[in-house]
Design a protein around this motif. Sequence first.
Motif, PDB file in Angstrom:
ATOM      1  N   ALA A 233     -14.562  67.310  12.512  1.00 53.16           N
ATOM      2  CA  ALA A 233     -14.201  66.313  11.503  1.00 53.16           C
ATOM      3  C   ALA A 233     -15.298  66.073  10.473  1.00 53.16           C
ATOM      4  CB  ALA A 233     -13.832  64.992  12.178  1.00 53.16           C
ATOM      5  N   ALA A 234     -16.562  66.102  10.888  1.00 54.61           N
ATOM      6  CA  ALA A 234     -17.658  65.749   9.984  1.00 54.61           C
ATOM      7  C   ALA A 234     -17.794  66.756   8.840  1.00 54.61           C
ATOM      8  CB  ALA A 234     -18.964  65.669  10.761  1.00 54.61           C
ATOM      9  N   SER A 235     -18.389  66.292   7.745  1.00 53.78           N
ATOM     10  CA  SER A 235     -18.590  67.135   6.574  1.00 53.78           C
ATOM     11  C   SER A 235     -20.044  67.043   6.125  1.00 53.78           C
ATOM     12  CB  SER A 235     -17.670  66.692   5.432  1.00 53.78           C
ATOM     13  OG  SER A 235     -17.914  67.455   4.271  1.00 53.78           O
ATOM     14  N   CYS A 236     -20.659  68.186   5.831  1.00 50.83           N
ATOM     15  CA  CYS A 236     -22.027  68.235   5.311  1.00 50.83           C
ATOM     16  C   CYS A 236     -22.141  69.463   4.416  1.00 50.83           C
ATOM     17  CB  CYS A 236     -23.045  68.261   6.446  1.00 50.83           C
ATOM     18  SG  CYS A 236     -22.835  69.617   7.639  1.00 50.83           S
ATOM     19  N   PRO A 237     -21.628  69.384   3.194  1.00 51.22           N
ATOM     20  CA  PRO A 237     -21.548  70.558   2.315  1.00 51.22           C
ATOM     21  C   PRO A 237     -22.873  71.261   2.078  1.00 51.22           C
ATOM     22  CG  PRO A 237     -20.291  68.726   1.415  1.00 51.22           C
ATOM     23  CD  PRO A 237     -21.056  68.179   2.569  1.00 51.22           C
ATOM     24  N   GLU A 238     -23.979  70.514   2.098  1.00 51.68           N
ATOM     25  CA  GLU A 238     -25.264  71.152   1.850  1.00 51.68           C
ATOM     26  C   GLU A 238     -25.679  72.071   2.992  1.00 51.68           C
ATOM     27  OE1 GLU A 238     -26.042  67.522   4.243  1.00 51.68           O
ATOM     28  OE2 GLU A 238     -24.710  68.072   2.592  1.00 51.68           O
ATOM     29  N   LEU A 239     -25.180  71.809   4.183  1.00 49.92           N
ATOM     30  CA  LEU A 239     -25.485  72.630   5.346  1.00 49.92           C
ATOM     31  C   LEU A 239     -24.337  73.554   5.711  1.00 49.92           C
ATOM     32  CD1 LEU A 239     -27.106  69.920   7.659  1.00 49.92           C
ATOM     33  CD2 LEU A 239     -28.299  71.634   6.281  1.00 49.92           C
ATOM     34  N   LEU A 240     -23.108  73.086   5.476  1.00 53.27           N
ATOM     35  CA  LEU A 240     -21.905  73.813   5.886  1.00 53.27           C
ATOM     36  C   LEU A 240     -20.847  73.651   4.791  1.00 53.27           C
ATOM     37  CD1 LEU A 240     -20.464  75.276   8.338  1.00 53.27           C
ATOM     38  CD2 LEU A 240     -19.637  73.007   8.971  1.00 53.27           C
ATOM     39  N   PRO A 241     -20.816  74.556   3.821  1.00 54.99           N
ATOM     40  CA  PRO A 241     -19.888  74.421   2.692  1.00 54.99           C
ATOM     41  C   PRO A 241     -18.468  74.851   3.033  1.00 54.99           C
ATOM     42  CG  PRO A 241     -21.185  76.390   2.415  1.00 54.99           C
ATOM     43  CD  PRO A 241     -21.718  75.710   3.660  1.00 54.99           C
ATOM     44  N   LEU A 242     -17.932  74.272   4.086  1.00 53.54           N
ATOM     45  CA  LEU A 242     -16.596  74.624   4.568  1.00 53.54           C
ATOM     46  C   LEU A 242     -15.548  73.851   3.774  1.00 53.54           C
ATOM     47  CD1 LEU A 242     -14.850  76.041   6.783  1.00 53.54           C
ATOM     48  CD2 LEU A 242     -15.230  74.001   8.189  1.00 53.54           C
ATOM     49  N   ALA A 243     -14.547  74.551   3.257  1.00 57.45           N
ATOM     50  CA  ALA A 243     -13.476  73.886   2.520  1.00 57.45           C
ATOM     51  C   ALA A 243     -12.714  72.941   3.437  1.00 57.45           C
ATOM     52  CB  ALA A 243     -12.527  74.929   1.924  1.00 57.45           C
ATOM     53  N   SER A 244     -12.299  71.815   2.892  1.00 62.13           N
ATOM     54  CA  SER A 244     -11.632  70.797   3.710  1.00 62.13           C
ATOM     55  C   SER A 244     -10.365  71.326   4.366  1.00 62.13           C
ATOM     56  CB  SER A 244     -11.316  69.572   2.848  1.00 62.13           C
ATOM     57  OG  SER A 244     -10.486  69.931   1.747  1.00 62.13           O
ATOM     58  N   GLY A 245      -9.635  72.196   3.676  1.00 62.26           N
ATOM     59  CA  GLY A 245      -8.397  72.729   4.220  1.00 62.26           C
ATOM     60  C   GLY A 245      -8.596  73.808   5.273  1.00 62.26           C
ATOM     61  N   ASP A 246      -9.841  74.271   5.451  1.00 61.77           N
ATOM     62  CA  ASP A 246     -10.122  75.315   6.430  1.00 61.77           C
ATOM     63  C   ASP A 246     -10.781  74.779   7.690  1.00 61.77           C
ATOM     64  OD1 ASP A 246      -9.135  77.386   4.877  1.00 61.77           O
ATOM     65  OD2 ASP A 246     -11.062  77.789   3.912  1.00 61.77           O
ATOM     66  N   ARG A 247     -11.001  73.454   7.743  1.00 64.19           N
ATOM     67  CA  ARG A 247     -11.787  72.900   8.837  1.00 64.19           C
ATOM     68  C   ARG A 247     -11.149  73.157  10.203  1.00 64.19           C
ATOM     69  NH1 ARG A 247     -15.950  70.203   8.670  1.00 64.19           N
ATOM     70  NH2 ARG A 247     -15.695  69.760   6.455  1.00 64.19           N
TER      71      ARG A 247
END
Length: 325
Positions: A233-247
């Motif tokens: 659930a968590a988001s950290c784009p600077e470390l893990l630029p995972l698209a929200s729809g691919d989580r």
Amino acid sequence: MTSHRRPPRTLTTPALGPVLGPVLTAALITGLLAGCSDSASRGEKLAERAPTPTATPTLPVEREESAQIGSYVALGDSFTAAPLVTAPADDDGCLRSTNNYPTLVAEALGADLEDRSCGGAETGNLTAPQRTFAGTVPAQLGALDADTDLVTMGIGGNDFGVFATLVRCAELGVDDPDGAPCTERFGDAGAAELDQQLAIIGERLTASIEKVRRRAPDAEIVVVGYPRVIPPAASCPELLPLASGDRDLVAGLNRRLAAVQRQVARETDVRHVDLYAASASHDVCSEEPWVNGRATVPGHALAYHPLATGQRAAARLVLDAVEQD
């Protein structure tokens, strides 16, 4: 290969090794993550297929009594080798850290260690030589013999480029953070293909365990699973630029790969270190991660690979498994 015997000791915080040169770093990344761009076309619908992890095991801090283990062989890929946590122990291109979990376990047990783990290794490299950016290394099972007391196995994620798929999907979010670029590349056919591949990985791991038993009939075998890289659930784009729809998709792939190892260990009746369950609060986005984010930093970790904290935790869990009644 690393060989040593030291008195038992309590696990301590390892110091970071010297910084490696940029040429070596570039070669390493090329060798370990080759094929990422081609592997993103495999699989879908992973989240609903993935089992829920078990409760996080306790992490013992000290080892007051050591199991009577004289000879220890470590088999595995980069999640065992822990590249760039320190300078490599050898110049064979495998990038084994001098503070990876096999080294810490051997030191705690006072055991002789043959560390055959190697970045980029597939299950086929247990019985066949592996080419690295620095040359060729022998088959990992060649280190086993009738006198081997302990074998740890952490391998399978490089078969069919499964781990490369996970990394590639995580990186696609750089250009489309609010979309689902990886999911859009999948379809029912891709899902069926990935299901097949994961099943084959399980079969290969099972066959590999039987080969270990034949070569080292008296050895305790411990399958060491993969840790949680992707948070659900968590988001950290600077470390893990995972698209929200691919989580859900990518987190499910991470979970399923760990589940394959768990199932194989259960069916073959060997010990299992459930690093995925243990790292439930230690994913890339957590406050105390066991796995690095997207930035490769020599002396710290390769991108999306184990940190020193994760290796210490893995060592404690392996020791705990070895000392079970």
